[in-house]
Design an enzyme around this catalytic site. Structure first.
Site, PDB file in Angstrom:
ATOM      1  N   GLN A 189     -22.281  51.143  23.518  1.00 40.74           N
ATOM      2  CA  GLN A 189     -23.350  51.740  24.324  1.00 40.74           C
ATOM      3  C   GLN A 189     -23.697  53.154  23.904  1.00 40.74           C
ATOM      4  O   GLN A 189     -24.714  53.698  24.331  1.00 40.74           O
ATOM      5  CB  GLN A 189     -22.958  51.744  25.805  1.00 40.74           C
ATOM      6  CG  GLN A 189     -22.883  50.369  26.408  1.00 40.74           C
ATOM      7  CD  GLN A 189     -22.505  50.458  27.875  1.00 40.74           C
ATOM      8  OE1 GLN A 189     -21.332  50.555  28.195  1.00 40.74           O
ATOM      9  NE2 GLN A 189     -23.491  50.448  28.765  1.00 40.74           N
TER      10      GLN A 189
ATOM     11  N   HIS B 140     -16.201  43.762  32.288  1.00 39.82           N
ATOM     12  CA  HIS B 140     -17.575  44.076  31.880  1.00 39.82           C
ATOM     13  C   HIS B 140     -17.571  44.850  30.553  1.00 39.82           C
ATOM     14  O   HIS B 140     -18.353  44.548  29.642  1.00 39.82           O
ATOM     15  CB  HIS B 140     -18.241  44.890  33.006  1.00 39.82           C
ATOM     16  CG  HIS B 140     -19.625  45.379  32.718  1.00 39.82           C
ATOM     17  ND1 HIS B 140     -20.722  44.999  33.467  1.00 39.82           N
ATOM     18  CD2 HIS B 140     -20.111  46.251  31.786  1.00 39.82           C
ATOM     19  CE1 HIS B 140     -21.811  45.597  32.987  1.00 39.82           C
ATOM     20  NE2 HIS B 140     -21.473  46.372  31.976  1.00 39.82           N
ATOM     21  N   GLU B 141     -16.672  45.843  30.451  1.00 41.72           N
ATOM     22  CA  GLU B 141     -16.656  46.693  29.248  1.00 41.72           C
ATOM     23  C   GLU B 141     -16.091  45.959  28.035  1.00 41.72           C
ATOM     24  O   GLU B 141     -16.574  46.149  26.915  1.00 41.72           O
ATOM     25  CB  GLU B 141     -15.877  47.988  29.507  1.00 41.72           C
ATOM     26  CG  GLU B 141     -16.367  48.841  30.682  1.00 41.72           C
ATOM     27  CD  GLU B 141     -17.868  49.074  30.705  1.00 41.72           C
ATOM     28  OE1 GLU B 141     -18.505  49.085  29.630  1.00 41.72           O
ATOM     29  OE2 GLU B 141     -18.412  49.245  31.809  1.00 41.72           O
TER      30      GLU B 141
ATOM     31  N   GLY C 279     -17.945  52.791  34.067  1.00 41.82           N
ATOM     32  CA  GLY C 279     -17.367  52.234  32.849  1.00 41.82           C
ATOM     33  C   GLY C 279     -18.360  52.393  31.710  1.00 41.82           C
ATOM     34  O   GLY C 279     -19.565  52.497  31.942  1.00 41.82           O
TER      35      GLY C 279
ATOM     36  N   HIS D 128     -18.747  44.046  26.461  1.00 40.19           N
ATOM     37  CA  HIS D 128     -19.614  44.869  25.597  1.00 40.19           C
ATOM     38  C   HIS D 128     -19.071  44.920  24.174  1.00 40.19           C
ATOM     39  O   HIS D 128     -19.832  44.867  23.202  1.00 40.19           O
ATOM     40  CB  HIS D 128     -19.683  46.311  26.120  1.00 40.19           C
ATOM     41  CG  HIS D 128     -20.776  46.568  27.123  1.00 40.19           C
ATOM     42  ND1 HIS D 128     -22.107  46.382  26.833  1.00 40.19           N
ATOM     43  CD2 HIS D 128     -20.741  47.043  28.393  1.00 40.19           C
ATOM     44  CE1 HIS D 128     -22.841  46.715  27.894  1.00 40.19           C
ATOM     45  NE2 HIS D 128     -22.032  47.121  28.859  1.00 40.19           N
TER      46      HIS D 128
ATOM     47  N   CYS E  51     -25.520  48.000  34.734  1.00 40.79           N
ATOM     48  CA  CYS E  51     -25.070  48.448  33.419  1.00 40.79           C
ATOM     49  C   CYS E  51     -25.924  49.639  33.001  1.00 40.79           C
ATOM     50  O   CYS E  51     -27.147  49.601  33.160  1.00 40.79           O
ATOM     51  CB  CYS E  51     -25.228  47.305  32.416  1.00 40.79           C
ATOM     52  SG  CYS E  51     -24.746  47.732  30.737  1.00 40.79           S
ATOM     53  N   LEU E  52     -25.307  50.683  32.476  1.00 44.15           N
ATOM     54  CA  LEU E  52     -26.068  51.870  32.069  1.00 44.15           C
ATOM     55  C   LEU E  52     -27.070  51.556  30.961  1.00 44.15           C
ATOM     56  O   LEU E  52     -28.050  52.277  30.793  1.00 44.15           O
ATOM     57  CB  LEU E  52     -25.108  52.981  31.612  1.00 44.15           C
ATOM     58  CG  LEU E  52     -24.222  53.593  32.709  1.00 44.15           C
ATOM     59  CD1 LEU E  52     -23.227  54.570  32.101  1.00 44.15           C
ATOM     60  CD2 LEU E  52     -25.058  54.273  33.786  1.00 44.15           C
TER      61      LEU E  52
END
Ligand code: CO
Length: 189
Positions: A51, A137-138, A46, A141, A95-96
């Site tokens: 990001q 999660h996204e 995701g 963000h 998380c990236l």
């Protein structure tokens, strides 16, 4: 398609609230494609626009990572809105933008989500399990919220040293990033 550098923890854009997208255009579809490519290359499931340094309410999720959908392209969701949630389960998340850090987070087990696709058609789906988790999660963000915000104060305190290292750029990442000592799209090594 091109790969975009991923902003690391400590970059202020990750704490900003993304803005509603008013309409579709060719660039939006291109951007969604690039986000999907960026996510895949970084082995994520995701990714949210914040990001990659953009404040449009756009996320991509890899439904190909879910059972029964293997091989399907990433799903882009514009202006995603979680309408309802059911159940609760804990699972380790990463998380990236916060490399090498995984912690258990509690999320709804199933959600109902409304969004626009890249053609701006309204869609509504029910998601459960991993897909529901990734979407939650996204969407977080897009509101400037990170998964570590869901941890207890005690837990966050324990992680402070590692988080500081990431924000100071003292970390090795296998994909292009933007961070303190990683300006622009440079290779991070
Ligand atoms: Co994330």
């Amino acid at each position: 398609m091109s790969t975009l550098p991923i902003y690391l923890y400590g970059q202020s854009i990750l704490r900003k609230k993304a803005r509603v997208v008013r309409g579709p255009d060719a660039e939006l579809a291109q951007f969604a494609d690039d986000m999907g490519e960026t996510m895949r290359k970084a082995n994520g499931i995701g990714l949210a626009a914040n990001q990659v340094g953009d404040l449009r309410r756009v996320i991509v999720v890899d439904i190909g990572a879910m059972e029964e959908s293997e091989g399907k392209p990433p799903l882009a969701m514009i202006n995603p809105e979680i309408l309802s949630g059911d159940g609760e389960w804990r699972m380790e998340e990463g998380c990236l933008s916060i490399p090498d850090l995984r912690e258990e987070v509690s999320r709804h087990e199933a959600i109902r989500v409304r969004f626009k696709d890249v053609e701006f058609q309204e869609r509504e789906i029910e998601a459960s399990g991993l897909l529901a988790r990734v979407i939650q999660h996204e969407v977080d963000h897009l509101d400037g919220v990170l998964f570590i915000d869901h941890l207890s104060a005690m837990k966050r305190k324990l992680l402070r040293g590692r988080l500081n290292k990431i924000s100071r750029g003292k970390i090795e990442v296998a994909y292009p990033v933007v961070g303190k000592s990683h300006p622009g799209e440079g290779e991070s090594r």
